[in-house]
Every structure is written in C-alpha cells, then in structure tokens.
Design an enzyme around this catalytic site. Structure first.
Site, PDB file in Angstrom:
ATOM      1  N   ASP A  60       0.851  -1.190   0.000  1.00  0.00           N
ATOM      2  CA  ASP A  60       0.000   0.000   0.000  1.00  0.00           C
ATOM      3  C   ASP A  60       0.888   1.241   0.000  1.00  0.00           C
ATOM      4  O   ASP A  60       2.102   1.139   0.142  1.00  0.00           O
ATOM      5  CB  ASP A  60      -0.935   0.003   1.219  1.00  0.00           C
ATOM      6  N   ASP A  62       1.480   5.020   1.640  1.00  0.00           N
ATOM      7  CA  ASP A  62       1.149   5.969   2.696  1.00  0.00           C
ATOM      8  C   ASP A  62       1.687   7.341   2.316  1.00  0.00           C
ATOM      9  O   ASP A  62       2.764   7.466   1.743  1.00  0.00           O
ATOM     10  CB  ASP A  62       1.771   5.531   4.025  1.00  0.00           C
ATOM     11  N   ASP A 139      10.174   3.905  12.839  1.00  0.00           N
ATOM     12  CA  ASP A 139      10.913   2.810  13.469  1.00  0.00           C
ATOM     13  C   ASP A 139      12.291   2.569  12.834  1.00  0.00           C
ATOM     14  O   ASP A 139      13.323   2.830  13.443  1.00  0.00           O
ATOM     15  CB  ASP A 139      10.079   1.523  13.546  1.00  0.00           C
TER      16      ASP A 139
HETATM   17  P1  ATP Z   1       4.279  -3.114   5.137  1.00  0.00           P
HETATM   18  O1  ATP Z   1       3.064  -2.260   4.863  1.00  0.00           O
HETATM   19  O2  ATP Z   1       4.958  -3.615   3.955  1.00  0.00           O
HETATM   20  O3  ATP Z   1       4.021  -4.153   6.143  1.00  0.00           O
HETATM   21  P2  ATP Z   1       5.278  -0.658   6.258  1.00  0.00           P
HETATM   22  O4  ATP Z   1       6.674  -0.207   6.548  1.00  0.00           O
HETATM   23  O5  ATP Z   1       4.492   0.159   5.295  1.00  0.00           O
HETATM   24  O6  ATP Z   1       5.375  -2.166   5.809  1.00  0.00           O
HETATM   25  P3  ATP Z   1       3.187  -0.098   8.116  1.00  0.00           P
HETATM   26  O7  ATP Z   1       2.795  -0.864   9.324  1.00  0.00           O
HETATM   27  O8  ATP Z   1       2.250   0.009   6.987  1.00  0.00           O
HETATM   28  O9  ATP Z   1       4.550  -0.756   7.629  1.00  0.00           O
HETATM   29  O10 ATP Z   1       3.604   1.331   8.615  1.00  0.00           O
HETATM   30  C1  ATP Z   1       3.873   2.425   7.738  1.00  0.00           C
HETATM   31  C2  ATP Z   1       5.029   3.250   8.271  1.00  0.00           C
HETATM   32  O11 ATP Z   1       4.700   3.808   9.547  1.00  0.00           O
HETATM   33  C3  ATP Z   1       6.310   2.464   8.516  1.00  0.00           C
HETATM   34  O12 ATP Z   1       7.075   2.340   7.330  1.00  0.00           O
HETATM   35  C4  ATP Z   1       7.014   3.302   9.560  1.00  0.00           C
HETATM   36  O13 ATP Z   1       7.635   4.438   8.979  1.00  0.00           O
HETATM   37  C5  ATP Z   1       5.840   3.808  10.403  1.00  0.00           C
HETATM   38  N1  ATP Z   1       5.559   2.922  11.539  1.00  0.00           N
HETATM   39  C6  ATP Z   1       4.686   1.896  11.569  1.00  0.00           C
HETATM   40  N2  ATP Z   1       4.688   1.274  12.761  1.00  0.00           N
HETATM   41  C7  ATP Z   1       5.566   1.927  13.526  1.00  0.00           C
HETATM   42  C8  ATP Z   1       6.003   1.787  14.872  1.00  0.00           C
HETATM   43  N3  ATP Z   1       5.534   0.821  15.656  1.00  0.00           N
HETATM   44  N4  ATP Z   1       6.934   2.667  15.319  1.00  0.00           N
HETATM   45  C9  ATP Z   1       7.398   3.656  14.530  1.00  0.00           C
HETATM   46  N5  ATP Z   1       7.034   3.829  13.257  1.00  0.00           N
HETATM   47  C10 ATP Z   1       6.119   3.001  12.752  1.00  0.00           C
HETATM   48 MG    MG Z   2       2.427  -0.082   4.762  1.00  0.00          MG
END
Ligand code: ATP
Ligand code: MG
Length: 451
Positions: A60, A62, A139
């Site tokens: 997705d 963001d 993170d």
């Molecule tokens: P995927 O969607 O492929 O699982 P993602 O990195 O996009 O990976 P998401 O959970 O969608 O993960 O979160 C989007 C973004 O928000 C992350 O890339 C990170 O920058 C931030 N983020 C998410 N969870 C946390 C957390 N627990 N602590 C700090 N930042 C976070």
């Molecule tokens: Mg994501």
C-alpha cells in the site's frame, strides 16, 4: 527532542534514484498532487518507498503531509478521519484506501495545547511536527524515506538509503533499547522486515531482542493478533517462526507451543509447526487462499495434541477429549493473542474434527464431508499424516472418498448397512447436506443404503 538546528537530510534528485511514478498507484499520485496543489507538502513515505527502491511491489502507499487532518479533509470529499489518539485521514477510491498522516512531532510537551485530555486519559495526541521530526519518530531507517511529489526527489533523514544498499535493518536513533521500550511491537517488526526484505538486523538492534522479548506482554492482545497475521501470512512464515524462536519472541506470543517445542527438541524435533508454516508459505506463493483459523490451528496444535493425549489416557472419549483440550488451550492463548471468535470457532472445529476423521465406519464419514469445516480439517489431517502423526493410509482413504472411488463408496455404503439406529426419512423436498467434495454420488449411495 526538539533540535535547535534541524538535521540536514540527504536529498537524492530524480535522475539518481529508481522510483518512477509509473510504479506508484494512480490514486496515491492523485492524493499527492491534490495536496500539493492546495499548497501543502506531500510525500510518499514508509513501506511503499522502501519496497519500490528494492524493486518489490508495495502493499500500500502511505502519504505524509504538513496539512492537518482537517485540512486534508477539506481537500478530499472521499475522505474520513480515523483514530482517536492519532488522527489520520483515509482517502477512499473504491476498495483502495490511501492513508494520509500529518507529520508527527516527537516531544509531547512541546504542544500541550494540542493534546485533549479528559479524566486523565489522552483523547488526542496529535503533536504535529516537521518532516524532520516525523522521520525520526519512525521505526527503521529504511521505513523513513520520503518521496517528494514536488520535484520527485528522495529525502533521507535517517541514513535509510545507505541501509537499503547494505541490506541492513536499523532502528532510528542512538538507543535501540529505548526505541523497543517505547513500542515493543518494533521487535516483531524487526523480525518481519528482516524476513520480508532478506535484511540482516543491525547488531545493536539485534542484541537487546532476547532480553527485551518479555515486554511483548504489555501489548494489547488484539494488536498482537494483527501482528501475528502479518508475520505468518506474508509468504515467509517459516523463516519468521525460526527467527522469532531464536530471539525468544515466539515464547512470548505462544508460550504453550514453545513449552512443547522446547520439551521435545531434546528428543526428536517436532516438525508439525514447521511443516504447516512451510505449507502456508507455498500457498501464499501460489496465490492460494490462507485462513487465520487454519494458521492458528497449526500454531497451537502441539499443546492441543499433548493435552488431548493426556485426557485420552484418563479414559475420556476421543471427541470429548479433543473438545476439552481445544477449549483449554484456546482460552489460555487469549491472554497473549486475542483471536477473534470468527476465527477461534473454526480453529477449534478443525481440531475437534480430527478424532472424527480417524473413524472410517458408518455413515459418519459421508456426513463429515458436508461439514463446512471439512476441507480445512482434511487439509489438517494431511499435514498430520505428512509428519507421521496419523497413518498416511487414513489420509489417502479420505482423499479417495472425496474423489468417489468405487471401493470406498462400496465400503462406506456397506458399513452403513450395519448401522443400528434408523434415521427418519427426509420429508419431501428436504435435501441432504452434501459438500462439493462429496458431490460424486457417494452421499446418495449412503442414504440409499441407510433406508
Ligand atoms: P508493510 O506495509 O509492507 O508491512 P510498512 O513499513 O508500510 O510495511 P506499516 O505498518 O504500513 O509498515 O507502517 C507504515 C510506516 O509507519 C512504517 O514504514 C514506519 O515508517 C511507520 N511505523 C509503523 N509502525 C511503527 C512503529 N511501531 N513505530 C514507529 N514507526 C512506525
Ligand atoms: Mg504499509
């Protein structure tokens, strides 16, 4: 932390990186352009940018912006604000949602007037900040890269590009322990991204995992359910399982299972969980469906099986013993992971059908074929047969029964004739529940044999 001089980002202009608009979802691009045209900053951020840089297809997209959620809503009609503590805007395009987050700050005391507190509980914690602050509260460095829609450049405040190049997962900031303490779920995310991206976890971020693993107990069981699904349903369940066990994180999520695995590790290795997770990975790779009920049935089977055997040894009848074992293990597990009922019930049915599948006599097997959980329970039986828990001939028998092979049909019908209790004849218009699997005429044979 409010830096007096904002950290200087590394800015990579468009010709020097590989992110192309052609690979970004048209709806995410629409959101970025519209925000930008309305005079706001707009960036693609997080997993989308990371995955595009690695040549993976993002799950997705963001968006991060300096516009407040209300300002975002003013730009889009198809928008809803969600979240109580952290307000986010969701922009809807049919089934696709583009999540738009306002830059978040890192110092909760800096903008106290923005925190709405009621009865001591924080209702809203929207401490807005700059892009630099937003980057540093994320993170991992590889998750904190921003793609600027204004000039298509990449903005890197946290050394994420270097870490992508090195295949390294590194928490942002000088103190990884503090970052894990802030949010222990980051430990699970470390394992998840290491597996998903094939990255190594930076030594300073890896070392504290084992001692901090118990912090997972502080996390809401509902959140852990979501995280567990992400860990095991993304196509790398088996490596994730091995890594989680290695760091002692699995024991925090599934203490009952870990106790069984640890016990029998000394004897001969338990292969059922690994086999089941490997099978899950293959299904994901082949684009087949996977279900949370089946996944949790795999993950919790060892303690269920052990308890079942103990109850059998106490002379409990098999089905009753399984129902009891399933109930005990599932209730105990809810302390760690809240499995919603809509998955928990079918999970237990998969287990409780196992002793039923071990009986071949009578009309029951044909009735079982019509059970809504039959297919899952049969798949589960196949896994058990693969690890030598049940006779492979039993699994074959069920496979043939479904295929409607003559021999099995005959034996099923023959067995049925010997049944003592007569069942009432169906009223006119009443149909027998038959699964597609049993739609080969076997059920009709059995019904005929019964009358
Ligand atoms: P995927 O969607 O492929 O699982 P993602 O990195 O996009 O990976 P998401 O959970 O969608 O993960 O979160 C989007 C973004 O928000 C992350 O890339 C990170 O920058 C931030 N983020 C998410 N969870 C946390 C957390 N627990 N602590 C700090 N930042 C976070
Ligand atoms: Mg994501």
């Amino acid at each position: 932390m409010h830096p007096t001089t904002p950290p200087q980002p590394l800015i990579v202009p468009r010709p020097e990186h590989r992110i192309s608009r052609a690979n970004i979802s048209p709806n995410a691009l629409k959101v970025l352009y519209r925000l930008s045209q309305a005079g706001h900053q707009a960036y693609l951020v997080g997993g989308g940018v990371r995955d595009l840089l690695l040549g993976h297809e993002p799950k997705d997209f963001d968006v991060a912006t300096d516009a407040t959620p209300e300002q975002v809503r003013a730009v889009f009609r198809n928008c809803r604000l969600i979240g109580r503590r952290f307000r986010l805007a969701h922009v809807f395009f049919g089934s696709e949602i583009v999540e738009v987050a306002t830059f978040r700050g890192t110092n909760p005391d800096a903008d106290l007037d923005q925190r709405l507190v009621e009865n001591g509980r924080i209702l809203r914690d929207n401490v807005y900040g700059t892009i630099a602050e937003d980057a540093l509260r994320r993170d991992f460095s590889v998750n904190a890269l921003y793609y600027n829609i204004q000039d298509f450049s990449l903005v890197d405040y946290a050394g994420g590009l270097a870490d992508i190049a090195a295949g390294r997962l590194r928490l942002i900031g000088a103190d990884p322990v503090a970052r894990y303490r802030e949010d222990p779920v980051r430990m699970l995310r470390a394992v998840r991204f290491a597996c998903k991206l094939g990255f190594i976890i930076d030594a300073a971020c890896e070392t504290p995992l084992i001692s901090l693993a118990p912090l997972l107990q502080e996390i809401a069981p509902a959140r852990l359910f979501e995280e567990t699904l992400k860990l095991f349903h993304s196509g790398y369940a088996l490596p994730a399982f091995e890594k989680l066990r290695h760091y002692g994180l699995f024991a925090e999520l599934f203490p009952q299972t870990e106790a069984c695995l640890a016990r029998e590790d000394h004897d001969f290795p338990i292969t059922f969980v690994s086999r089941g997770l490997d099978n899950t990975d293959r299904r994901v790779a082949d684009g087949q469906s996977v279900s949370p009920a089946f996944l949790f049935a795999i993950l919790l089977w060892e303690p269920v099986r052990l308890r079942y055997e103990a109850l059998l040894a106490q002379d409990r009848p098999p089905v009753e013993a399984m129902i009891l074992a399933a109930h005990e293990v599932a209730s105990q597990q809810q302390r760690q992971i809240a499995i919603p009922k809509r998955y928990g019930l079918p999970m237990r049915e998969i287990w409780t059908m196992q002793p039923r599948l071990e009986r071949r006599q009578g009309k029951r097997p044909l009735q079982l074929c019509g059970h809504p959980r039959f297919r899952a329970a049969y798949d589960f039986l196949l896994l058990r047969a693969q690890v030598g828990e049940v006779d492979p001939a039993l699994a074959d028998w069920w496979t043939r029964l479904q295929a409607g092979e003559a021999g099995e049909r005959g034996s099923a019908a023959g067995e049925t004739k010997r049944k003592r209790r007569r069942r009432r004849k169906p009223k006119t218009g009443e149909t027998t529940a038959v699964s597609p699997a049993a739609g080969s005429g076997i059920a009709a044979d059995a019904a005929a044999a019964d009358d």
